[in-house]
Write a protein that holds these residues in place. Structure first.
Motif, PDB file in Angstrom:
ATOM      1  N   HIS A  15       0.854  -1.193   0.000  1.00  0.00           N
ATOM      2  CA  HIS A  15       0.000   0.000   0.000  1.00  0.00           C
ATOM      3  C   HIS A  15       0.889   1.243   0.000  1.00  0.00           C
ATOM      4  O   HIS A  15       2.083   1.157   0.323  1.00  0.00           O
ATOM      5  CB  HIS A  15      -0.924   0.008   1.225  1.00  0.00           C
ATOM      6  N   PRO A  16       0.363   2.397  -0.331  1.00  0.00           N
ATOM      7  CA  PRO A  16       1.190   3.608  -0.365  1.00  0.00           C
ATOM      8  C   PRO A  16       1.670   3.999   1.030  1.00  0.00           C
ATOM      9  O   PRO A  16       0.920   3.906   2.010  1.00  0.00           O
ATOM     10  CB  PRO A  16       0.244   4.670  -0.941  1.00  0.00           C
ATOM     11  N   VAL A  17       2.907   4.453   1.108  1.00  0.00           N
ATOM     12  CA  VAL A  17       3.482   4.868   2.386  1.00  0.00           C
ATOM     13  C   VAL A  17       4.403   6.062   2.163  1.00  0.00           C
ATOM     14  O   VAL A  17       5.097   6.145   1.142  1.00  0.00           O
ATOM     15  CB  VAL A  17       4.250   3.709   3.056  1.00  0.00           C
ATOM     16  N   VAL A  18       4.396   6.958   3.123  1.00  0.00           N
ATOM     17  CA  VAL A  18       5.317   8.098   3.118  1.00  0.00           C
ATOM     18  C   VAL A  18       6.411   7.820   4.132  1.00  0.00           C
ATOM     19  O   VAL A  18       6.126   7.530   5.301  1.00  0.00           O
ATOM     20  CB  VAL A  18       4.591   9.410   3.470  1.00  0.00           C
ATOM     21  N   VAL A  19       7.679   7.899   3.672  1.00  0.00           N
ATOM     22  CA  VAL A  19       8.827   7.794   4.572  1.00  0.00           C
ATOM     23  C   VAL A  19       9.426   9.195   4.681  1.00  0.00           C
ATOM     24  O   VAL A  19      10.041   9.697   3.739  1.00  0.00           O
ATOM     25  CB  VAL A  19       9.874   6.788   4.062  1.00  0.00           C
ATOM     26  N   HIS A  20       9.206   9.816   5.807  1.00  0.00           N
ATOM     27  CA  HIS A  20       9.598  11.205   6.052  1.00  0.00           C
ATOM     28  C   HIS A  20      10.986  11.200   6.676  1.00  0.00           C
ATOM     29  O   HIS A  20      11.162  10.756   7.817  1.00  0.00           O
ATOM     30  CB  HIS A  20       8.555  11.832   6.995  1.00  0.00           C
ATOM     31  N   ILE A  21      11.997  11.662   5.932  1.00  0.00           N
ATOM     32  CA  ILE A  21      13.362  11.651   6.447  1.00  0.00           C
ATOM     33  C   ILE A  21      13.830  13.081   6.712  1.00  0.00           C
ATOM     34  O   ILE A  21      13.630  13.977   5.901  1.00  0.00           O
ATOM     35  CB  ILE A  21      14.334  10.915   5.490  1.00  0.00           C
ATOM     36  N   HIS A  22      14.435  13.285   7.873  1.00  0.00           N
ATOM     37  CA  HIS A  22      14.902  14.613   8.280  1.00  0.00           C
ATOM     38  C   HIS A  22      16.380  14.731   7.960  1.00  0.00           C
ATOM     39  O   HIS A  22      17.213  14.083   8.598  1.00  0.00           O
ATOM     40  CB  HIS A  22      14.660  14.799   9.779  1.00  0.00           C
ATOM     41  N   THR A  23      16.717  15.518   6.948  1.00  0.00           N
ATOM     42  CA  THR A  23      18.102  15.666   6.509  1.00  0.00           C
ATOM     43  C   THR A  23      18.594  17.088   6.748  1.00  0.00           C
ATOM     44  O   THR A  23      17.810  17.992   7.043  1.00  0.00           O
ATOM     45  CB  THR A  23      18.256  15.318   5.022  1.00  0.00           C
ATOM     46  N   LEU A  24      19.891  17.253   6.595  1.00  0.00           N
ATOM     47  CA  LEU A  24      20.517  18.557   6.775  1.00  0.00           C
ATOM     48  C   LEU A  24      21.014  19.044   5.427  1.00  0.00           C
ATOM     49  O   LEU A  24      21.922  18.451   4.836  1.00  0.00           O
ATOM     50  CB  LEU A  24      21.685  18.448   7.753  1.00  0.00           C
ATOM     51  N   LYS A  25      20.411  20.101   4.913  1.00  0.00           N
ATOM     52  CA  LYS A  25      20.851  20.643   3.630  1.00  0.00           C
ATOM     53  C   LYS A  25      22.285  21.155   3.763  1.00  0.00           C
ATOM     54  O   LYS A  25      22.648  21.799   4.739  1.00  0.00           O
ATOM     55  CB  LYS A  25      19.926  21.769   3.167  1.00  0.00           C
ATOM     56  N   GLY A  26      23.107  20.831   2.785  1.00  0.00           N
ATOM     57  CA  GLY A  26      24.499  21.253   2.829  1.00  0.00           C
ATOM     58  C   GLY A  26      25.342  20.465   3.808  1.00  0.00           C
ATOM     59  O   GLY A  26      26.423  20.934   4.206  1.00  0.00           O
ATOM     60  N   ALA A  27      24.903  19.262   4.189  1.00  0.00           N
ATOM     61  CA  ALA A  27      25.636  18.484   5.188  1.00  0.00           C
ATOM     62  C   ALA A  27      27.056  18.192   4.712  1.00  0.00           C
ATOM     63  O   ALA A  27      27.262  17.508   3.721  1.00  0.00           O
ATOM     64  CB  ALA A  27      24.899  17.177   5.473  1.00  0.00           C
ATOM     65  N   GLY A  28      28.044  18.730   5.420  1.00  0.00           N
ATOM     66  CA  GLY A  28      29.435  18.578   5.031  1.00  0.00           C
ATOM     67  C   GLY A  28      30.112  19.893   4.739  1.00  0.00           C
ATOM     68  O   GLY A  28      31.343  19.984   4.767  1.00  0.00           O
ATOM     69  N   TYR A  29      29.323  20.953   4.440  1.00  0.00           N
ATOM     70  CA  TYR A  29      29.921  22.270   4.310  1.00  0.00           C
ATOM     71  C   TYR A  29      30.502  22.684   5.656  1.00  0.00           C
ATOM     72  O   TYR A  29      29.902  22.447   6.700  1.00  0.00           O
ATOM     73  CB  TYR A  29      28.875  23.313   3.904  1.00  0.00           C
ATOM     74  N   ASP A  30      31.645  23.341   5.635  1.00  0.00           N
ATOM     75  CA  ASP A  30      32.228  23.883   6.857  1.00  0.00           C
ATOM     76  C   ASP A  30      31.618  25.252   7.088  1.00  0.00           C
ATOM     77  O   ASP A  30      31.882  26.194   6.351  1.00  0.00           O
ATOM     78  CB  ASP A  30      33.750  23.988   6.705  1.00  0.00           C
TER      79      ASP A  30
END
Length: 729
Positions: A279-294
């Motif tokens: 069935h349809p499912v939403v997997v909501h992932i919380h990420t960090l934009k620019g992860a790795g920029y100093d």
């Protein structure tokens, strides 16, 4: 302060580099230790030829792969530029997708597909990011012509769920023989705010069956994120996915939340849980934009000889940051849109990174003329409460700076990635007596075509549209503005102005936004095509306008003089040709904003250059004079909505040829209307029917072809136009 979890590049790791790569690294202050090798098989990324290679890695090698990918992205951003920030945030998620799912049998649709750099690296295209000599091999978006792992050409946004619904529908109808397994839509980086995304969610819940929607929530759009949906999303994040209301549950969709969106192990586990779901499912992932920029590295740091290397002092390469959840209005930090100072978190500058080679260069036309327009509008805010600038998610690229937005306050609205809504919203403001100005890129306005017809033109809404990046450019095939004239100029009741100087541009803006009820105000919507590269270059170097030197006569005012043909010169007089284009406009007392401007009078040949093609008209006229002794008439039409019949009639005497130049699609465009005029108004005296030659672009999609090469392809050069003219004599 949010503690980021993820996998990045550790300072103890290093890539072997060639002497040339090391010199390049030093040139741009990129430490050689993070400049990837494209020939060293000791590193994982160089050995990844397909998703099968990702599946073959040991579990403890996934973090190493993520570190190498993140390092590659950082070096690529310095050398080539691109959508680096969103991809840095998606490193772990993309590795996990290809670890768990079986592309291309499992169909992955990326949206916005500028998040697909990592996907490309893992599907046989890593060399295009590792080897500077191969940077141009791939576009910045998914493209089935590049790989069977790419489902669609997607440079715009919001459609992944709808596309995934279609893929899943066919799979379910055809059964096992469809060749389609799991269907995954990856949406985020602001694309969920697009209205069509909600239409897709609505359909997905009703359709049922296997459909996995991965929502990349990095708390950003292109600029800040705007709209009522973001409060509930923040509460979902804060509650670990348990808060109500849950907008996905409200659609009837199953829902899972992954806080550790930059933890590859957590994501692998989450995707394994929903693989083959029924069935349809939403997997909501919380990420960090620019992860790795100093976040501590600055533009100034990189320009000094003592600049410190980029530090990867965290074990993951993703630095803890407090650059989130700001309370100031734009939901982003105070980085002021610099494309050279991206950092982690809510940083608008991390959306698009210019390469280091671009540091110190003057503004491109979009920023230059965008800033100019905002500077002209801002002083009016105090006296005109209804004057509102609307940007559907792309302010910075169009010169709507952070400082301007702060000062404008309620006079500026970012609607998110919602062009259809933005245009309809502007119509509502206009209906209430306000003065809306909608500003975005030409190709993005295509998404609002229906609203331009119905809400804007049919309703005679006083809306001003700033059309950026119209005309030919070296952009990819999803962002070409070559079709804007064929679209806007053929909408009934809409006026499209095509200024060829900053002065005309500001005059057009003032006219289009004249307060309602003023004598000079237009009766309906006005589209202003923001000048492009050819115009700005000519304004910076007047020698590129050899006929006028950039010094042009004032616009004709409300009185129109009759057309007069000078028998002595065999041509027309600029002093007397004013061209009454519209009797209706005259009766309304509107200034003659639609009259063509004759900048040089001559005979035999008349050259009419529309917008960005106008400098070519002057340059061709200069070549005809120098090489053949022909003094051509040179005309700036200033608009492409209608024809100035008085000028066209005047050209019958003394002109055997009329040349039209336009930097857009020729078929269905503007120049053909001039040809049609003479064909439909044929006169019995054959000598008074000039031969018309049209120059413009073919009806085709082009992908990252340099502007100079396009001009050569379409005959839009002085040599080619001159040769065509003289061949006819």
């Amino acid at each position: 302060m949010r503690s980021a979890s993820g996998n990045g590049f550790d300072s103890s790791d290093s890539f072997a580099v060639s002497g040339a790569a090391e010199r390049t690294a030093r040139l741009h202050d990129i430490p050689p230790s993070i400049t990837p090798s494209h020939g060293d098989d000791s590193h994982l990324l160089s050995r990844i030829a397909s998703p099968a290679d990702v599946k073959a890695l040991a579990p403890n090698e996934l973090a190493e792969l993520c570190r190498e990918i993140r390092t590659t992205l950082l070096a690529y951003g310095h050398q080539h530029g691109g959508h680096i920030g969103s991809n840095l945030g998606m490193v772990e998620a993309t590795v996990a997708l290809h670890r768990v799912f079986d592309s291309p049998r499992d169909r992955i649709v990326f949206d916005v597909s500028h998040q697909s750099y990592v996907h490309k690296m893992l599907t046989g295209r890593a060399a295009a990011y590792l080897d500077p000599d191969r940077f141009s091999e791939v576009t910045g978006f998914t493209n089935p012509d590049e790989s069977k792992h790419d489902q669609f050409v997607l440079g715009h946004t919001g459609t992944s769920i709808s596309l995934a619904c279609g893929l899943a529908k066919t799979r379910d109808m055809e059964g096992p023989n469809s060749g389609i397994g799991n269907v995954i839509a990856v949406i985020g980086d602001g694309s969920l705010s697009s209205g069509v995304a909600f239409e897709g969610l609505n359909n997905a819940a009703e359709q049922g069956g296997n459909l996995i929607i991965v929502f990349n929530d990095n708390e950003m759009s292109i600029a800040g994120d705007f709209g009522g949906m973001y409060g509930p999303l923040a509460r979902l994040r804060a509650s670990g996915g348990t808060a109500q209301p849950n907008l996905f549950n409200a659609f009837g969709l199953d829902y899972r939340y992954v806080e550790a969106g930059n933890d590859v192990s957590a994501l692998v586990a989450a995707f394994e849980e929903v693989r083959d779901i029924d069935h349809p499912v939403v997997v909501h992932i919380h990420t960090l934009k620019g992860a790795g920029y100093d976040g501590e590295e600055t533009h100034a740091d990189r320009q000094t000889a003592s600049a410190s290397p980029v530090s990867f002092d965290s074990p993951t390469g993703v630095h803890p940051t407090d650059n989130v959840n700001h309370s100031e209005p734009w939901h982003s930090d105070h980085c002021n849109l610099s494309d050279h100072e991206p950092h982690e978190g809510q940083c608008e500058a991390s959306h698009w990174q210019n390469p280091d080679a671009a540091i110190g260069k003057p503004d491109d036309p979009r920023k230059h003329y965008g800033k100019m327009a905002m500077a002209a509008l801002e002083p009016r805010f105090a006296a005109e409460p209804g004057l509102v600038v609307i940007s559907p998610a792309t302010p910075g690229s169009n010169g709507i700076t952070h400082e301007f937005r702060e000062r404008a306050g309620a006079h500026y609205v970012d609607t998110g990635i919602t062009e259809s809504h933005a245009v309809a919203y502007a119509a509502g403001i206009a209906r209430a007596g306000g003065t809306p100005v909608v500003a975005t890129t030409a190709s993005f306005f295509q998404r609002a075509y229906d609203q331009f017809f119905q809400e804007i033109s049919l309703n005679r809404s006083r809306v001003t549209v700033l059309d950026f990046l119209g005309g030919l450019s070296g952009s990819d095939n999803t962002h070409s503005g070559a079709y804007d004239v064929t679209m806007f100029s053929n909408i009934p009741r809409a006026t499209m102005l095509v200024p060829t100087s900053a002065r005309d541009y500001l005059a057009d803006l003032a006219w289009a936004t004249a307060p309602a009820g003023s004598a000079d105000a237009p009766a309906g919507p006005v589209v202003i095509r923001v000048p492009g590269e050819a115009i700005l270059t000519a304004e910076r170097d007047a020698t590129l306008l050899p006929v006028t030197g950039g010094q042009i006569a004032d616009r004709p005012q409300s009185t129109s003089l009759p057309v007069s043909v000078s028998s002595a010169s065999g041509g027309i007089s600029a002093a007397t040709v004013r061209g009454t284009v519209s009797v209706t406009a005259q009766r309304a007392g509107v200034r003659h904003m639609l009259d063509w401007r004759v900048n040089q009078t001559g005979s035999h040949v008349a050259i009419i250059g529309l917008g960005n093609a106008y400098p070519l008209a002057e340059q061709t006229a200069a070549a005809l004079s120098a090489d053949y002794g022909i003094t051509a008439t040179v005309i700036d039409p200033r608009q492409c909505t209608s024809l100035d019949s008085d000028v066209l009639e005047s050209l019958r005497d003394g002109h055997q040829q009329v040349i039209t130049l336009e930097d857009g699609q020729l078929e269905g465009g503007w120049g053909e209307k001039v040809t049609a005029y003479y064909a439909n108004h044929h006169v019995s005296d054959g000598s008074r029917n000039p031969h018309v030659l049209n120059f413009g672009a073919a009806k085709e999609f082009t992908d990252r072809v340099p502007l100079g090469e396009l001009n050569e392809r379409y005959g839009l050069t002085v040599e080619q136009v001159t040769e065509a003219i003289t061949r006819c004599f």
